[in-house]
Design a protein around this motif. Sequence first.
Motif, PDB file in Angstrom:
ATOM      1  N   ALA A 297      37.298  25.036 -23.903  1.00  0.00           N
ATOM      2  CA  ALA A 297      38.085  25.176 -22.678  1.00  0.00           C
ATOM      3  C   ALA A 297      38.796  23.871 -22.336  1.00  0.00           C
ATOM      4  O   ALA A 297      39.967  23.870 -21.941  1.00  0.00           O
ATOM      5  CB  ALA A 297      37.187  25.610 -21.520  1.00  0.00           C
ATOM      6  N   SER A 298      38.103  22.756 -22.495  1.00  0.00           N
ATOM      7  CA  SER A 298      38.735  21.456 -22.236  1.00  0.00           C
ATOM      8  C   SER A 298      39.879  21.208 -23.205  1.00  0.00           C
ATOM      9  O   SER A 298      40.939  20.693 -22.821  1.00  0.00           O
ATOM     10  CB  SER A 298      37.706  20.337 -22.360  1.00  0.00           C
ATOM     11  OG  SER A 298      36.696  20.476 -21.399  1.00  0.00           O
TER      12      SER A 298
ATOM     13  N   ILE B 172      43.789  20.537 -22.147  1.00  0.00           N
ATOM     14  CA  ILE B 172      44.525  19.340 -22.575  1.00  0.00           C
ATOM     15  C   ILE B 172      45.747  19.728 -23.408  1.00  0.00           C
ATOM     16  O   ILE B 172      46.835  19.170 -23.225  1.00  0.00           O
ATOM     17  CB  ILE B 172      43.588  18.388 -23.341  1.00  0.00           C
ATOM     18  CG1 ILE B 172      42.575  17.779 -22.368  1.00  0.00           C
ATOM     19  CG2 ILE B 172      44.370  17.302 -24.054  1.00  0.00           C
ATOM     20  CD1 ILE B 172      41.452  17.030 -23.033  1.00  0.00           C
ATOM     21  N   ASN B 173      45.603  20.694 -24.308  1.00  0.00           N
ATOM     22  CA  ASN B 173      46.741  21.129 -25.118  1.00  0.00           C
ATOM     23  C   ASN B 173      47.845  21.716 -24.252  1.00  0.00           C
ATOM     24  O   ASN B 173      49.026  21.493 -24.512  1.00  0.00           O
ATOM     25  CB  ASN B 173      46.297  22.140 -26.176  1.00  0.00           C
ATOM     26  CG  ASN B 173      45.551  21.486 -27.309  1.00  0.00           C
ATOM     27  OD1 ASN B 173      45.652  20.282 -27.532  1.00  0.00           O
ATOM     28  ND2 ASN B 173      44.782  22.272 -28.031  1.00  0.00           N
ATOM     29  N   ASP B 174      47.462  22.456 -23.215  1.00  0.00           N
ATOM     30  CA  ASP B 174      48.451  23.018 -22.299  1.00  0.00           C
ATOM     31  C   ASP B 174      49.208  21.903 -21.578  1.00  0.00           C
ATOM     32  O   ASP B 174      50.431  21.956 -21.450  1.00  0.00           O
ATOM     33  CB  ASP B 174      47.755  23.938 -21.299  1.00  0.00           C
ATOM     34  CG  ASP B 174      48.730  24.674 -20.414  1.00  0.00           C
ATOM     35  OD1 ASP B 174      49.687  25.258 -20.950  1.00  0.00           O
ATOM     36  OD2 ASP B 174      48.541  24.657 -19.180  1.00  0.00           O
TER      37      ASP B 174
ATOM     38  N   ALA C 260      51.596  20.192 -23.992  1.00  0.00           N
ATOM     39  CA  ALA C 260      52.770  21.024 -24.278  1.00  0.00           C
ATOM     40  C   ALA C 260      53.788  20.913 -23.148  1.00  0.00           C
ATOM     41  O   ALA C 260      54.995  20.777 -23.404  1.00  0.00           O
ATOM     42  CB  ALA C 260      52.345  22.476 -24.479  1.00  0.00           C
ATOM     43  N   LYS C 261      53.320  20.940 -21.897  1.00  0.00           N
ATOM     44  CA  LYS C 261      54.238  20.802 -20.760  1.00  0.00           C
ATOM     45  C   LYS C 261      54.851  19.405 -20.723  1.00  0.00           C
ATOM     46  O   LYS C 261      56.036  19.252 -20.449  1.00  0.00           O
ATOM     47  CB  LYS C 261      53.503  21.085 -19.452  1.00  0.00           C
ATOM     48  CG  LYS C 261      53.185  22.545 -19.256  1.00  0.00           C
ATOM     49  CD  LYS C 261      52.441  22.765 -17.967  1.00  0.00           C
ATOM     50  CE  LYS C 261      52.086  24.225 -17.793  1.00  0.00           C
ATOM     51  NZ  LYS C 261      51.275  24.452 -16.599  1.00  0.00           N
ATOM     52  N   LEU C 262      54.048  18.393 -21.006  1.00  0.00           N
ATOM     53  CA  LEU C 262      54.567  17.024 -21.012  1.00  0.00           C
ATOM     54  C   LEU C 262      55.571  16.840 -22.138  1.00  0.00           C
ATOM     55  O   LEU C 262      56.615  16.206 -21.951  1.00  0.00           O
ATOM     56  CB  LEU C 262      53.405  16.034 -21.161  1.00  0.00           C
ATOM     57  CG  LEU C 262      53.773  14.557 -21.108  1.00  0.00           C
ATOM     58  CD1 LEU C 262      54.390  14.213 -19.761  1.00  0.00           C
ATOM     59  CD2 LEU C 262      52.552  13.698 -21.356  1.00  0.00           C
TER      60      LEU C 262
END
Length: 156
Positions: free
Chosen positions: A107-108, A112-114, A117-119
């Motif tokens: 879940a962590s 972090i991947n999400d 991706a936004k950054l």
Amino acid sequence: MTEVAVTLASIAAVLEIWGIVWTIKDIRTERLRLASYLELPRNVYGSAHARFGALMGTAAGTVSNQTLEQRIEALEATQRGLRDELDRRDQETVERLTTDFQSALTASEQTINDQFAKLRTYVVGGQTSWMRAYRGPIVLTAGVLAGLLANIFSNL
């Protein structure tokens, strides 16, 4: 000053002013885009929590007329069963904690991947073309070059 030099100087002035205005507009747009990025909802992925079952009693109390040997034998049988039960519960607890830790780690990692991706989308500029991203400096450079040509023609 020749007519060509005056025309080029006028074009240079217009292009430089236009380039500066576009650059300022682009900086303001990027500040607003950064503010909107900072206000994006954050996805935080959850994981399963430890689920410990109810503890079961292993000793049963009865009132009866038992001899001392029968009581000792019953106590030893209970102790043997208690050791096995504790070993089984220990194994179950280790398995549950391992599973729950792995779920929390997954879940962590998703969270972090999400965020990355936004950054990454923000830093790269989303769908903005490089021409649109640098239009102000490009027009400003064209104005400077036109001014340079105007100076060259005025000295001829």
